[in-house]
Design an enzyme around this catalytic site. Sequence first.
Site, PDB file in Angstrom:
ATOM      1  N   GLY A 153      43.924 -15.442 146.696  1.00 23.67           N
ATOM      2  CA  GLY A 153      43.444 -16.437 147.648  1.00 23.67           C
ATOM      3  C   GLY A 153      44.223 -17.731 147.691  1.00 23.67           C
ATOM      4  N   GLY A 154      45.240 -17.873 146.830  1.00 24.90           N
ATOM      5  CA  GLY A 154      46.074 -19.068 146.880  1.00 24.90           C
ATOM      6  C   GLY A 154      45.394 -20.333 146.392  1.00 24.90           C
ATOM      7  CB  ALA A 174      53.338 -15.389 135.342  1.00 27.02           C
ATOM      8  NE  ARG A 225      36.524 -15.909 140.324  1.00 31.46           N
ATOM      9  CZ  ARG A 225      37.819 -15.764 140.578  1.00 31.46           C
ATOM     10  NH1 ARG A 225      38.575 -15.061 139.754  1.00 31.46           N
ATOM     11  NH2 ARG A 225      38.351 -16.310 141.642  1.00 31.46           N
ATOM     12  CD  GLU A 280      45.520  -9.872 135.754  1.00 30.66           C
ATOM     13  OE1 GLU A 280      44.507  -9.141 135.736  1.00 30.66           O
ATOM     14  OE2 GLU A 280      46.194 -10.077 136.798  1.00 30.66           O
ATOM     15  CG  ASN A 290      47.181  -7.769 141.765  1.00 30.85           C
ATOM     16  OD1 ASN A 290      47.043  -6.948 142.658  1.00 30.85           O
ATOM     17  ND2 ASN A 290      46.914  -7.494 140.503  1.00 30.85           N
TER      18      ASN A 290
END
Length: 520
Positions: A93-94, A61, A340, A479, A88
């Site tokens: 994981g991209g 971001a 998840r 986030e 982070n």
Amino acid sequence: MSNNQSPLASRRALLKQGAALAAGMGTMMLTPAANASSSCKPAATKFDEIFDVIVVGSGFAGMSAAVQAAESGAKVLVIDKMPVFGGNSTINGGAMAVAGSPLQAKAGVKDSVSLMVQDMLKSGRGMNDVEMLKLVCDGTSESAQWLAQYGTVWKPFVQHFGGHSVPRVLQTKESSGAGIIRPLIAAAEKLGVTMYKQTKLESFIQDADERVVGVEVKRNHFFQKSRSGTPAKLGARKGVIMATGGFGRDIDFRQMQQPRLTSELDSTNHPGANADALKQMMLIGANPIHLDQIQLGPWSSPDEKGFGTASQFNTAATYQNGIVVDVRTGERFFNELADRKARAEAIMTRRDDQGKPVYPIGFTNAKGAKNAQTLAWGMKYDVIKKADTLEELAAQYDIPADKLKAQVAQWNQFVKGGEDKQFGRPLMQAFELTEGPWYSVRMWPKVHYCMGGVRVNTHSQVLHLVSDKPIEGLFAAGEATGGIHGASRLGACAVAEGVVTGRNAARTAVSEKAIDLKLA
């Protein structure tokens, strides 16, 4: 905001003065008086440096906001409290969920923004901010191309992550967020963005009308020493964009929201992922939302610290191309492509009579593991094990071999028939598991992502708890915000959210009228 709102302004001033006295944080705003209706006006602050836009945080971001703002000609500063940039995002994981990518079209995958919104609503249990969802999903395709223009290289195939109706996930060639962060940092430097590491946000500076006009920081700050660094005042003529991430490593704060998330539960986050910046936003009235919605990553292993090697292996191999079984029965117990939250909660139920974890095993064969870039490293550190036969795999974990073989045979029948009659898993990319070698890993969730943060509108302006109006000069993205994901974030949507909302915040900030600030 106008000073003629004396009751609200007075309350804010009292709260801020009280917080400063109690916590020893210094003055949160420039007005020294507790009574905001007083005719006294504060003296104008003099700043050590002045910029158009200050971005706090250097992840997806933050760097997207910085580059977007610099593209518009703004004078931009990025600060980060850590000794390296990226937070982070560099260990992420991209993977980015994109609705309507060229790779989907090439693979014959039919997708749409509305379908991605529906998937995220389902995963979020309907708690999502729908307008923000639409904004994020609608911006994914263009933003993925924007990243590619700056040097991000996507793998030449689309992936199907849990909870998504169709394959829509792009991933960097490195299988790491560094494949996004490094090109953005290079772009920022080329565009003249100033970047300071080891610079910690201490508080916001507001003017007489309570507009955020800058930040107080500690320069040369060492994260391990909370009081280290020298003070400085940095001015922002157009606004401050908060891209400070979540608080997954702030054990005390996260336990206030979710008591079960004790220090016994590991986290995938970097050490600096705490609630300090969130608290500063709350102190000037930002509305916190969904702070108790904290996601556990269902692809982690108890056999390594942090994000590790198992996360990428399970995401790219086990969940897409293999199965997960209870070691006591050799049988599946959930849908490996569920969202998840569903997967993490299912895994957390695997406990013995004393409540201790009984770690499930996820596995696939060589064909299923071909895209798992961390396979070799995982095997080197004995996190991922190799077996030539199912009998050998069963012996490694004391699984009943006959039950395990029966489960694999049943899975193969489901794939042949095109329907998972056990748990309804989508089988678009599934294949039969007929031969070894086999690769396996023990699994247990870790604290991964905070769905909660401050509430923003579709212009990425931070909203006030009492008035529900924007706090002038304050924006947030990624986030650090709350409401977009609801109760659970779908995999690969953090990159999507961070990039899209970071750019959105920058567009709004640079459109603001610049205010006159003075250097010291």
